[in-house]
Design an enzyme around this catalytic site. Sequence first.
Site, PDB file in Angstrom:
ATOM      1  N   HIS A  65       0.808  -1.217   0.000  1.00 21.64           N
ATOM      2  CA  HIS A  65       0.000   0.000   0.000  1.00 21.64           C
ATOM      3  C   HIS A  65       0.844   1.270   0.000  1.00 21.64           C
ATOM      4  O   HIS A  65       0.291   2.367   0.006  1.00 21.64           O
ATOM      5  CB  HIS A  65      -0.944   0.008   1.203  1.00 21.64           C
ATOM      6  CG  HIS A  65      -1.988  -1.063   1.153  1.00 21.64           C
ATOM      7  ND1 HIS A  65      -2.836  -1.225   0.087  1.00 21.64           N
ATOM      8  CD2 HIS A  65      -2.310  -2.036   2.044  1.00 21.64           C
ATOM      9  CE1 HIS A  65      -3.646  -2.250   0.316  1.00 21.64           C
ATOM     10  NE2 HIS A  65      -3.345  -2.763   1.489  1.00 21.64           N
ATOM     11  N   GLU A 124      -5.296 -11.001   8.570  1.00 21.74           N
ATOM     12  CA  GLU A 124      -6.151  -9.816   8.423  1.00 21.74           C
ATOM     13  C   GLU A 124      -7.495 -10.158   7.800  1.00 21.74           C
ATOM     14  O   GLU A 124      -8.179  -9.292   7.273  1.00 21.74           O
ATOM     15  CB  GLU A 124      -5.423  -8.755   7.597  1.00 21.74           C
ATOM     16  CG  GLU A 124      -4.732  -9.287   6.345  1.00 21.74           C
ATOM     17  CD  GLU A 124      -3.762  -8.305   5.730  1.00 21.74           C
ATOM     18  OE1 GLU A 124      -3.806  -7.108   6.083  1.00 21.74           O
ATOM     19  OE2 GLU A 124      -2.967  -8.718   4.868  1.00 21.74           O
ATOM     20  N   ASP A 159      -7.525  -3.935   7.948  1.00 21.08           N
ATOM     21  CA  ASP A 159      -8.191  -4.946   7.130  1.00 21.08           C
ATOM     22  C   ASP A 159      -8.936  -5.947   7.992  1.00 21.08           C
ATOM     23  O   ASP A 159     -10.026  -6.401   7.633  1.00 21.08           O
ATOM     24  CB  ASP A 159      -7.175  -5.673   6.248  1.00 21.08           C
ATOM     25  CG  ASP A 159      -6.867  -4.911   4.969  1.00 21.08           C
ATOM     26  OD1 ASP A 159      -7.704  -4.098   4.543  1.00 21.08           O
ATOM     27  OD2 ASP A 159      -5.786  -5.115   4.390  1.00 21.08           O
TER      28      ASP A 159
END
Length: 248
Positions: free
Chosen positions: A39, A140, A166
């Site tokens: 990310h 997650e 998440d």
Amino acid sequence: MNSRAEAFRAGAWSTLAGGATAEILARSGAAWVALDAQHGSYDQGGIERTLLGLGSSPVPVFVRVADDSAAGIGRALDCGAAGVIVPLIDGPLEAAAAAQACRYPPAGNRSWGPVTALVGRTAPDARRANDAVMCAVMVETRAAIGQVREIAMTTGVDMVFVGPFDLSLALGRDVDELLADGSADSPLAMVVRVCAEAGVRAGAFAGSSARADRLAALGFTDIAVMTDASLLATAAAAEVARWSNATP
């Protein structure tokens, strides 16, 4: 890697490729630095340039790879990463595949070809590389929490690393409500407990000091307590505010 000690380690998370931010974090006193290729803005070129530039750093530098592909894991390690953080691991089979991708035969299936050797740096031999590498797998998802004990017990897994944002989405809960859940059977408490039982480290991403405090109170041994982006944004905003109120 066979890191079984329970001493707390505060880590730094680098999302901004270039600009020497990872180098600054590595000199901050953090116990480890992670480059975010999932990310963050790190692509393969950014990972390679940063890791080669940090080659003399005594601080371990990990890479959160974009996915669980063996090629991506191997490439990050070839460039000099001390270990990888592998996202979206749902069960022990995926955890085992990630651990094997981190290690050369006979312990795994990593292919030999360190980039560090191409630029004149000495690469460790296969046995030493296998002993030193850190394989962290991220839990997650709801499926991962349901199998977290089996994931933590997987051969070659050195750390179970929680992505609380998440995970909160997967469980349909607010992230801060999830962190505030102090019950013994809460998802985060269960992760810490099974990691202790398995003899592996329990890691997590915080994203703020308040969340880092809560994760530490829950017993996590490795926490990303700061990010380059948030530190820069906070410091810049504070400085602009100070000068906006200044009298010429």
